[in-house]
Write a protein that holds these residues in place. Structure first.
Motif, mmCIF file in Angstrom:
data_model
loop_
_atom_site.group_PDB
_atom_site.id
_atom_site.type_symbol
_atom_site.label_atom_id
_atom_site.label_comp_id
_atom_site.label_asym_id
_atom_site.label_seq_id
_atom_site.Cartn_x
_atom_site.Cartn_y
_atom_site.Cartn_z
ATOM 1 N N LYS A 69 3.566 5.509 10.384
ATOM 2 C CA LYS A 69 3.313 6.857 9.881
ATOM 3 C C LYS A 69 2.213 6.828 8.822
ATOM 4 O O LYS A 69 2.149 5.914 8.001
ATOM 5 N N SER A 70 1.383 7.861 8.831
ATOM 6 C CA SER A 70 0.341 7.990 7.812
ATOM 7 C C SER A 70 0.942 7.960 6.418
ATOM 8 O O SER A 70 0.386 7.342 5.502
ATOM 9 N N SER A 71 2.069 8.630 6.266
ATOM 10 C CA SER A 71 2.709 8.704 4.941
ATOM 11 C C SER A 71 3.165 7.334 4.455
ATOM 12 O O SER A 71 3.184 7.063 3.247
ATOM 13 N N TYR A 72 3.522 6.450 5.357
ATOM 14 C CA TYR A 72 3.943 5.098 4.984
ATOM 15 C C TYR A 72 2.761 4.316 4.411
ATOM 16 O O TYR A 72 2.879 3.661 3.367
ATOM 17 N N LEU A 73 1.606 4.392 5.076
ATOM 18 C CA LEU A 73 0.434 3.689 4.570
ATOM 19 C C LEU A 73 -0.026 4.298 3.247
ATOM 20 O O LEU A 73 -0.431 3.563 2.329
ATOM 21 N N SER A 74 0.049 5.615 3.120
ATOM 22 C CA SER A 74 -0.306 6.268 1.856
ATOM 23 C C SER A 74 0.646 5.843 0.741
ATOM 24 O O SER A 74 0.226 5.656 -0.407
ATOM 25 N N PHE A 75 1.912 5.665 1.079
ATOM 26 C CA PHE A 75 2.902 5.164 0.118
ATOM 27 C C PHE A 75 2.513 3.759 -0.344
ATOM 28 O O PHE A 75 2.529 3.449 -1.538
ATOM 29 N N LEU A 76 2.142 2.899 0.595
ATOM 30 C CA LEU A 76 1.793 1.522 0.257
ATOM 31 C C LEU A 76 0.584 1.455 -0.664
ATOM 32 O O LEU A 76 0.582 0.708 -1.647
ATOM 33 N N VAL A 77 -0.455 2.235 -0.353
ATOM 34 C CA VAL A 77 -1.659 2.189 -1.189
ATOM 35 C C VAL A 77 -1.370 2.727 -2.592
ATOM 36 O O VAL A 77 -1.922 2.237 -3.582
ATOM 37 N N THR A 78 -0.472 3.687 -2.697
ATOM 38 C CA THR A 78 -0.112 4.261 -3.996
ATOM 39 C C THR A 78 0.760 3.306 -4.801
ATOM 40 O O THR A 78 0.483 3.039 -5.974
ATOM 41 N N MET A 79 1.803 2.782 -4.186
ATOM 42 C CA MET A 79 2.776 1.968 -4.914
ATOM 43 C C MET A 79 2.270 0.555 -5.218
ATOM 44 O O MET A 79 2.593 -0.011 -6.263
ATOM 45 N N LEU A 80 1.490 -0.022 -4.316
ATOM 46 C CA LEU A 80 0.999 -1.376 -4.550
ATOM 47 C C LEU A 80 -0.334 -1.392 -5.303
ATOM 48 O O LEU A 80 -0.699 -2.403 -5.899
ATOM 49 N N ALA A 81 -1.057 -0.277 -5.253
ATOM 50 C CA ALA A 81 -2.355 -0.148 -5.938
ATOM 51 C C ALA A 81 -3.328 -1.250 -5.506
ATOM 52 O O ALA A 81 -4.014 -1.854 -6.339
#
Length: 195
Positions: free
Chosen positions: A36-48
């Motif tokens: 899901k797009s939201s999963y990858l967006s979550f990863l980029v946000t949370m892992l920075a």
């Protein structure tokens, strides 16, 4: 360098029970598709850290809503901290769709990628596996591409990261294979690659 490889299924361990301490040494994320797009967006946000992705055969949603803050490496060669990474998404054509390709169409993409690479790469990222290396010959939609051998021969990657063949339904799916001097890694769910 540690790379978080993800593919095919959103990990509960990462998404629902996220603890940044478990991923503190990760320098980038590579998605092998069908997430899901939201999963990858979550990863980029949370892992920075940078998230690089290619398309899986079920990623039609990316045409409308691509993952925010992430970088598509489809049909490209990028340089990340001295590591050359090339990406080719999609699967073998089995019922049509924007990210399904005949062997001939994928061969054209492979030739173009080889020309643009202008030399060896370190990591090859795809959604589909290579024919007879991690694919499932018993399933029409999970047969790999023969033309990926051209990438192996011409660009000499040290690693091939892919997805598509889930451990849950394919008896042929294995996490790690070796071909000549290259490691071939199925990124299903998640895997931490240490270079």
């Amino acid at each position: 360098m540690k790379i978080l490889v993800v593919s095919d299924i959103e990990s509960n361990y990462i998404w629902d029970f996220f603890d940044k301490a478990n991923f503190k040494d990760i320098e980038c994320v590579i998605s092998c598709g069908d997430l899901k797009s939201s999963y990858l967006s979550f990863l980029v946000t949370m892992l920075a850290v940078p998230v690089f992705y290619i398309h899986g055969n079920h990623d039609r949603q990316y045409l409308v809503q691509p993952p925010e803050g992430c970088d598509c490496i489809e049909d490209k060669v990028i340089n990340f901290k001295g590591i050359r990474i090339a990406g080719l998404g999609g699967s073998i054509e089995y019922k049509g769709g924007p990210f399904q390709y005949t062997e001939e169409k994928m061969q054209k993409r492979v030739k173009k990628l080889i020309r643009s690479a202008k030399g060896p790469i370190d990591i090859f990222v795809s959604h589909s596996p290579t024919y007879e290396l991690g694919d499932d010959p018993t399933s029409q939609c999970h047969v790999g591409f023969r033309c990926f051998y051209s990438i192996y021969n011409m660009l000499k990657p040290k690693y091939h990261l892919y997805g598509h063949n889930h451990f849950t339904y394919s008896s042929h799916a294995k996490r790690i294979l070796t071909h000549e001097n290259m490691q071939i890694i199925n990124g299903y769910n998640y895997y931490i690659l240490e270079l």
